[in-house]
Motif scaffolding. Structure first.
Motif, mmCIF file in Angstrom:
data_model
loop_
_atom_site.group_PDB
_atom_site.id
_atom_site.type_symbol
_atom_site.label_atom_id
_atom_site.label_comp_id
_atom_site.label_asym_id
_atom_site.label_seq_id
_atom_site.Cartn_x
_atom_site.Cartn_y
_atom_site.Cartn_z
ATOM 1 N N VAL A 132 0.692 -1.011 -0.198
ATOM 2 C CA VAL A 132 0.135 0.091 0.319
ATOM 3 C C VAL A 132 1.025 1.182 0.279
ATOM 4 N N ARG A 133 0.295 2.347 -0.757
ATOM 5 C CA ARG A 133 0.855 3.552 -0.782
ATOM 6 C C ARG A 133 0.078 4.944 -0.218
ATOM 7 N N VAL A 134 0.657 5.098 0.348
ATOM 8 C CA VAL A 134 0.117 5.867 1.622
ATOM 9 C C VAL A 134 0.341 7.303 1.455
ATOM 10 N N ARG A 135 0.207 8.883 0.904
ATOM 11 C CA ARG A 135 0.403 10.287 0.940
ATOM 12 C C ARG A 135 -0.401 10.406 2.403
ATOM 13 N N ILE A 136 0.740 11.109 3.332
ATOM 14 C CA ILE A 136 0.676 11.327 4.699
ATOM 15 C C ILE A 136 0.184 12.877 4.745
ATOM 16 N N ALA A 137 -0.859 13.144 5.375
ATOM 17 C CA ALA A 137 -1.175 14.061 5.763
ATOM 18 C C ALA A 137 -0.733 14.243 8.150
ATOM 19 N N ILE B 31 -3.645 8.989 3.562
ATOM 20 C CA ILE B 31 -5.224 8.653 2.610
ATOM 21 C C ILE B 31 -3.852 7.492 1.684
ATOM 22 N N VAL B 32 -4.558 6.411 1.498
ATOM 23 C CA VAL B 32 -4.493 4.935 0.564
ATOM 24 C C VAL B 32 -4.362 5.860 -0.689
ATOM 25 N N THR B 33 -3.100 5.472 -1.521
ATOM 26 C CA THR B 33 -2.855 6.242 -3.076
ATOM 27 C C THR B 33 -3.251 5.763 -4.421
ATOM 28 N N GLU B 34 -2.371 4.323 -3.476
ATOM 29 C CA GLU B 34 -2.464 3.466 -3.960
ATOM 30 C C GLU B 34 -2.231 1.578 -3.966
ATOM 31 N N VAL C 6 -13.358 11.770 10.985
ATOM 32 C CA VAL C 6 -12.066 12.620 12.111
ATOM 33 C C VAL C 6 -11.071 12.681 11.884
ATOM 34 N N PRO C 7 -10.569 14.233 12.159
ATOM 35 C CA PRO C 7 -9.150 15.072 11.741
ATOM 36 C C PRO C 7 -8.202 14.039 11.244
ATOM 37 N N LEU C 8 -8.263 14.200 9.734
ATOM 38 C CA LEU C 8 -6.983 12.747 9.713
ATOM 39 C C LEU C 8 -5.709 13.139 10.346
ATOM 40 N N ALA C 9 -5.088 15.194 9.968
ATOM 41 C CA ALA C 9 -3.418 14.902 10.394
ATOM 42 C C ALA C 9 -3.522 15.183 11.962
ATOM 43 N N GLN D 96 -9.228 5.266 1.415
ATOM 44 C CA GLN D 96 -8.910 5.642 2.688
ATOM 45 C C GLN D 96 -8.403 5.901 3.567
ATOM 46 N N HIS D 97 -9.536 6.764 4.540
ATOM 47 C CA HIS D 97 -8.175 7.655 4.999
ATOM 48 C C HIS D 97 -7.802 6.147 7.262
#
Length: 373
Positions: free
Chosen positions: A26-31, A62-65, A150-153, A79-80
């Motif tokens: 899974v690739r996740v873009r960090i908040a 958030i999941v980007t890939e 839910v506040p993501l960061a 997905q958060h």
């Protein structure tokens, strides 16, 4: 490429472009990613990691890939999630006996292969995540889903500070309604321990720190009393607890001196929980007569004695009803380049949690979807 904070040796930090390992999961873009004392212990060499290492383990995004290896896990694009740096194997003796926080496969592990630097050399990802970066590639079982509201960061703190502190109070100390609780050390974990004692129904919560400026943070978290650390701490605690001492003490510093103070401030038959990670070169001493006479229990709390997959979900109702404020311990919102200064403030005992906040990843994902048509 993605930008990340890289430790190339003890005390040697800088933001660099890195190439993440190939996508398998899974690739996740960090908040958001919190600045934890464990990151400092990696950066200064206390935990003896391998270098170079991309720091960071307390993060959300958030999941980007999603890779082909993860199609059956339920993880989906957009997905958060909160990242879990202590994924238990589920098969070792400790996992089989209900102690996933002591899992044999993660014991003593400081990193995992993360990718390559611009010069082609490989780096390790801190605790398998390396989350002080714009993006990470992680195992599918290292993401814990979050509701979109839910506040993501700010939810990054669920991944370490809050789970560790609240878990120390509820799981390790087993605080009960009406108990008196002492918390020593009011960083992100200590303030979360105060909140955990409050959620557990403690009647008196005595918060202690070397910095008097922490009083407002402590009271906001739920403390009923605040004391500036002093040699006569045990006497002060007994004066606030009917002469007995606290039912439980949560030591969130990790030094021989504060462990001894916490132990001495606990009543006969009470419990002292060591939450802070201390150095190898200090010793805490007890004499045989006091061990017999006081009948206290001394234990440690690792990751709040928690299973992130279960316990993060268990905290979400408190977030939803406002009794657990994810942002309450955050005193500094910073960029990756500001992390070294945040480490310096941490060493001076200033502030609560520092949070590296990235641009809204939802907006980036929406943009990516538009480009894909």
């Amino acid at each position: 490429m993605t930008q990340a904070l890289v430790a190339t040796g003890p005390g040697e930090l800088g933001v660099q472009d890195v190439t993440l390992r190939p996508l398998g999961d899974v690739r996740v873009r960090i908040a958001g990613v919190g600045v934890c004392h464990s990151d400092l212990s990696m950066a200064n060499g206390t935990l003896r990691p391998s270098y170079p290492q991309v720091l960071g383990h307390e993060a959300s995004g958030i999941v980007t890939e999603v890779g082909t290896d993860s199609t059956s896990t339920g993880v989906h694009l957009g997905q958060h999630v909160v990242l879990n740096w202590a994924v238990p194997c589920g098969t070792c003796w400790h996992c089989g006996h209900g102690e996933p926080w002591l899992c044999s496969t993660i014991e003593g592990v400081t990193g995992a292969p993360g990718g390559t630097l611009a010069d082609g050399s490989t780096f390790e990802a801190c605790l398998g995540l390396g989350a002080m970066a714009e993006e990470v590639v992680v195992r599918a079982d290292a993401v814990v889903p979050l509701p979109d509201d839910v506040p993501l960061a700010e939810s990054a703190l669920l991944g370490c500070a809050i789970l560790t502190g609240v878990g120390a109070a509820r799981n390790a100390a087993q605080v009960q309604p009406g108990d008196s609780v002492l918390v020593i050390g009011l960083g992100g974990v200590g303030l979360s321990a105060v909140a955990g004692a409050r959620l557990a129904g403690a009647d008196r919560i005595i918060a202690v720190d070397v910095a008097g400026s922490k009083e407002a943070l402590a009271l906001d978290a739920g403390a009923t009393d605040f004391l500036v650390a002093s040699p006569d701490l045990a006497k002060q605690v007994r004066a606030l607890t009917g002469g007995r001492g606290a039912d439980q003490a949560l030591e969130c510093v990790g030094s021989a001196a504060t462990i001894r103070q916490a132990w001495t401030a606990v009543r006969r038959g009470g419990t002292c929980v060591v939450v802070g990670v201390g150095p190898r070169d200090q010793q805490v001493t007890f004499n045989p007569l006091e061990l017999f006479h006081f009948s206290r229990t001394l234990v440690s709390s690792i990751y709040g004695n928690s299973d992130a997959r279960r316990d993060i979900e268990g905290l979400l109702p408190y977030v939803a009803d406002g009794s657990l404020d994810l942002a309450s311990t955050i005193t500094d919102r910073i960029t990756l380049a500001d992390v070294p200064a945040a480490f310096e403030r941490m060493q001076r005992g200033e502030g609560g949690r520092a949070l590296v906040a990235f641009p809204d990843p939802d907006a980036d994902v929406d943009s990516d979807r538009e480009e894909l048509g």
